[in-house]
Design an enzyme around this catalytic site. Structure first.
Site, PDB file in Angstrom:
ATOM      1  N   LYS A 274       0.846  -1.203   0.000  1.00  0.00           N
ATOM      2  CA  LYS A 274       0.000   0.000   0.000  1.00  0.00           C
ATOM      3  C   LYS A 274       0.876   1.245   0.000  1.00  0.00           C
ATOM      4  O   LYS A 274       1.697   1.440   0.882  1.00  0.00           O
ATOM      5  CB  LYS A 274      -0.917   0.006   1.234  1.00  0.00           C
ATOM      6  N   LYS A 286     -10.301  12.911   8.061  1.00  0.00           N
ATOM      7  CA  LYS A 286      -9.883  12.505   9.404  1.00  0.00           C
ATOM      8  C   LYS A 286      -9.857  13.718  10.323  1.00  0.00           C
ATOM      9  O   LYS A 286      -9.519  14.816   9.880  1.00  0.00           O
ATOM     10  CB  LYS A 286      -8.455  11.930   9.350  1.00  0.00           C
ATOM     11  N   ASP A 297       1.486   6.175   5.649  1.00  0.00           N
ATOM     12  CA  ASP A 297       0.512   5.268   5.039  1.00  0.00           C
ATOM     13  C   ASP A 297       1.059   4.589   3.772  1.00  0.00           C
ATOM     14  O   ASP A 297       0.338   3.875   3.081  1.00  0.00           O
ATOM     15  CB  ASP A 297      -0.800   6.011   4.753  1.00  0.00           C
ATOM     16  N   ASP A 356     -12.259   7.217   3.607  1.00  0.00           N
ATOM     17  CA  ASP A 356     -11.076   6.951   4.419  1.00  0.00           C
ATOM     18  C   ASP A 356     -10.706   5.457   4.420  1.00  0.00           C
ATOM     19  O   ASP A 356      -9.631   5.088   4.882  1.00  0.00           O
ATOM     20  CB  ASP A 356     -11.304   7.449   5.858  1.00  0.00           C
ATOM     21  N   ARG A 360      -7.918  -0.367   0.859  1.00  0.00           N
ATOM     22  CA  ARG A 360      -8.484  -1.545   0.188  1.00  0.00           C
ATOM     23  C   ARG A 360      -8.889  -1.223  -1.258  1.00  0.00           C
ATOM     24  O   ARG A 360      -8.897  -2.094  -2.119  1.00  0.00           O
ATOM     25  CB  ARG A 360      -9.662  -2.097   1.010  1.00  0.00           C
TER      26      ARG A 360
HETATM   27  N1  BES Z   1      -4.401   4.403   6.841  1.00  0.00           N
HETATM   28  C1  BES Z   1      -5.555   4.173   7.628  1.00  0.00           C
HETATM   29  C2  BES Z   1      -5.319   3.155   8.725  1.00  0.00           C
HETATM   30  C3  BES Z   1      -4.413   3.614   9.825  1.00  0.00           C
HETATM   31  C4  BES Z   1      -4.920   4.279  10.916  1.00  0.00           C
HETATM   32  C5  BES Z   1      -3.068   3.326   9.754  1.00  0.00           C
HETATM   33  C6  BES Z   1      -4.070   4.697  11.920  1.00  0.00           C
HETATM   34  C7  BES Z   1      -2.235   3.744  10.741  1.00  0.00           C
HETATM   35  C8  BES Z   1      -2.714   4.412  11.829  1.00  0.00           C
HETATM   36  C9  BES Z   1      -6.684   3.676   6.758  1.00  0.00           C
HETATM   37  O1  BES Z   1      -6.712   4.134   5.456  1.00  0.00           O
HETATM   38  C10 BES Z   1      -7.943   4.116   7.404  1.00  0.00           C
HETATM   39  O2  BES Z   1      -8.165   5.278   7.469  1.00  0.00           O
HETATM   40  N2  BES Z   1      -8.731   3.172   7.871  1.00  0.00           N
HETATM   41  C11 BES Z   1      -9.950   3.464   8.519  1.00  0.00           C
HETATM   42  C12 BES Z   1     -10.960   2.471   8.049  1.00  0.00           C
HETATM   43  C13 BES Z   1     -12.371   2.816   8.412  1.00  0.00           C
HETATM   44  C14 BES Z   1     -12.830   4.060   7.697  1.00  0.00           C
HETATM   45  C15 BES Z   1     -13.248   1.650   8.038  1.00  0.00           C
HETATM   46  C16 BES Z   1      -9.725   3.350  10.022  1.00  0.00           C
HETATM   47  O3  BES Z   1      -8.941   2.505  10.457  1.00  0.00           O
HETATM   48  O4  BES Z   1     -10.298   4.143  10.748  1.00  0.00           O
HETATM   49 ZN    ZN Z   2      -4.903   4.737   4.720  1.00  0.00          ZN
HETATM   50 MN    MN Z   3      -7.716   5.988   5.318  1.00  0.00          MN
END
Ligand code: BES
Ligand code: ZN
Ligand code: MN
Length: 505
Positions: A274, A286, A297, A356, A360
């Site tokens: 990724k 966010k 990321d 966010d 995926r």
């Molecule tokens: N890159 C983030 C995941 C992440 C969060 C990595 C904190 C490192 C530290 C990912 O793209 C994301 O934002 N995921 C969301 C998914 C949700 C919207 C279903 C999350 O984890 O809140």
């Molecule tokens: Zn992310």
């Molecule tokens: Mn995200």
């Protein structure tokens, strides 16, 4: 610094620093007695005076005028005279490294690979300790106008691991070579990941990949290709493209192909990373505090580059392909919205309920793209979910798979490298959470089991090959505070997996 291995204790050399274990119970090890009787007496006197007891974490540095052999002696407490746990060994090596750094030594002879660690051979101890020493020496000073001078270890020109048994030499040397290459890979991974998103853009990553290709040009095994927007459109990567559409930065699909095995029937191991160079969340923005650290990321992408680098240094006799979808996730007039429906390269339609959950969306198209390689296995590496940090913290990466033998191999490699993973299930029942009323799939699965449903989403795109997913959100970086930084994980795990593959052939 140069690492090497020496059998037995060097005599007659005027040395920078010799590092010796001492124990609480046995006090002076036989090694020291054999080494130098005068020195042993001197150490015995120091112990008697209570200068050092031998407890783990203790050190004593002295300049033995009595002995002509050693300029400087560093005693390291190794606890009770019995086999140590791996984490105790880690503590001992860290303590020794920090203490050594404080000396102006240019050469060091270290006897700590001979201390007993439960179920571990000399070769493992050398590999693990060498990687740890590189780790402790790492600094990211690229953007500091005054470079720090704390890394005194740089003064050390030579570091020798002293071992007793000649029979262990071959394996030990192989291990050392691996440790050094892996450490180079880890360093590359950290440097890329630590570089902020105003500099480390998808184009920057693509350039770095091309540089890597040039760096390994001599062996003629690593080739790099970059696909641009136009080609991504032609490939119908509608899901990947939806993530990038709000950003002024051009997306890149970077592929690195390493051909270490020219046999035609040799299928490649494909690593997908990724590469979100910054994750604002997009229109599902966010909150400010969660956005900090989102330059990390792209740690999955950085790890893929690190592995390709290390594999090429070691000239591994395997075929390995790195696939890196890279873009930026930003909000804005052109950005995708919640409720949008996109069509992935596989034809599966996706309702974007949350912009966010973008990782995926880029990975699913990259995974479909992998089919063309007829892979032996595909492993994706991604900072995919915050939920993963909640579940496993920073100790273990989450591992999900559609092929249990692959999981077993990865778990084992994690145990050996101590870059551990822990498996979570992706039972079919979880797919219910990803149902959409308007498309084939929804890109979020609700509040329950967030890391699992993210993996289950990807599982829809990996039906044609053996696949494992490593969620490294908790392990690849520390996101905030003054200790924030990339860890280089899971490069050690993946390298161990590749090395084991070769050994099991
Ligand atoms: N890159 C983030 C995941 C992440 C969060 C990595 C904190 C490192 C530290 C990912 O793209 C994301 O934002 N995921 C969301 C998914 C949700 C919207 C279903 C999350 O984890 O809140
Ligand atoms: Zn992310
Ligand atoms: Mn995200």
């Amino acid at each position: 610094m140069e690492f090497s291995i020496k059998i037995g204790l060097p005599l007659k050399q005027k040395m920078g620093c010799i590092i010796l274990p001492i124990y609480e119970s046995a006090k002076i090890s036989d090694a020291i007695k054999k080494l130098d009787a005068k020195l042993a007496t001197h150490i015995a006197a120091l112990i008697k005076k209570g200068e050092i007891e031998g407890k783990i974490g203790q050190t004593l540095l002295f300049y033995p005028a009595l002995s002509e052999k050693f300029e400087r002696v560093l005693l390291i407490g190794c606890g009770k005279h019995k086999a140590l746990t791996e984490s105790q060994y880690k503590e001992i090596i860290s303590t020794a490294t920090q203490a050594l750094k404080k000396t102006p030594s240019t050469e060091a002879y270290c006897y700590l690979a001979e201390i007993a660690v439960q179920d571990r051979e000399v070769a493992w101890k050398i590999k693990y300790a060498t990687e740890l020493m590189y780790e402790l020496d790492y600094e990211f000073t690229e953007f500091k106008s005054k470079k720090s001078h704390t890394a005194k270890i740089k003064r050390l020109r030579k570091f020798y691991w002293l071992i007793d048994n000649k029979k262990a030499l071959y394996l030990a040397e192989t291990s050392l070579e691996q440790a050094m290459a892996i450490s180079e890979g880890v360093k590359l991974t950290k440097d890329l990941a630590n570089t902020p998103a105003n500099i480390c853009t998808p184009s920057y990553l693509a350039n770095k990949a091309e540089e890597l290709g040039k760096l390994h040009k001599k062996s003629n095994k690593l080739s790099v290709a970059i696909l641009e927007t136009k080609e991504l459109k032609a490939l119908k990567m509608g899901s990947f493209l939806s993530v990038t559409q709000g950003s002024p930065e051009a997306p890149k699909l970077i592929t690195l192909s390493y051909r270490g095995n020219k046999k035609k029937e040799e299928k490649p191991i494909v690593l997908v990373g990724k590469g979100i160079t910054f994750d604002t969340g997009g229109n599902s923005l966010k909150p400010a505090s969660s956005m900090i650290g989102m330059k990390y990321d792209m740690c999955g992408a950085a790890a893929v580059m690190g592995v390709m680098h290390a594999a090429a240094i070691l000239q591994l006799p395997l075929n390995i392909i790195g696939v890196i979808p890279s873009c930026e996730n930003t909000p804005g007039g052109k950005a995708s919205r919640p409720d949008d429906i996109v069509t992935s390269m596989s034809g599966i339609t996706i309702e974007i309920a949350n912009t966010d959950a973008e990782g995926r969306l880029i990975l699913c198209d990259a995974l479909t793209y992998c089919e063309r390689y007829h892979p032996e296995v595909v492993i994706d590496i991604a900072t995919l979910t915050g939920a993963c940090i909640v579940a496993l913290g920073s100790q273990a990466s989450a591992l999900m798979t559609n092929h249990q033998p692959l999981a077993n191999d990865l778990l084992k490699a994690g145990q050996t490298s101590l870059d551990r993973a822990w498996q979570l299930p992706i039972w079919e029942e979880y797919q219910q959470q990803l149902k959409s009323p308007v498309a084939d799939l929804c890109n979020i699965g609700g509040p329950e089991a967030g890391s699992i449903t993210a993996a289950c989403f990807l599982a829809n795109f990996t039906k044609n090959f053996h696949w494992a997913h490593l969620d490294v959100a908790g392990t690849a970086a520390k996101y905030t505070g003054d200790k924030k930084g990339a860890s280089g994980r899971p490069v050690p795990l993946l390298m161990q997996y590749l090395i084991n593959k070769i050994n099991n052939k």
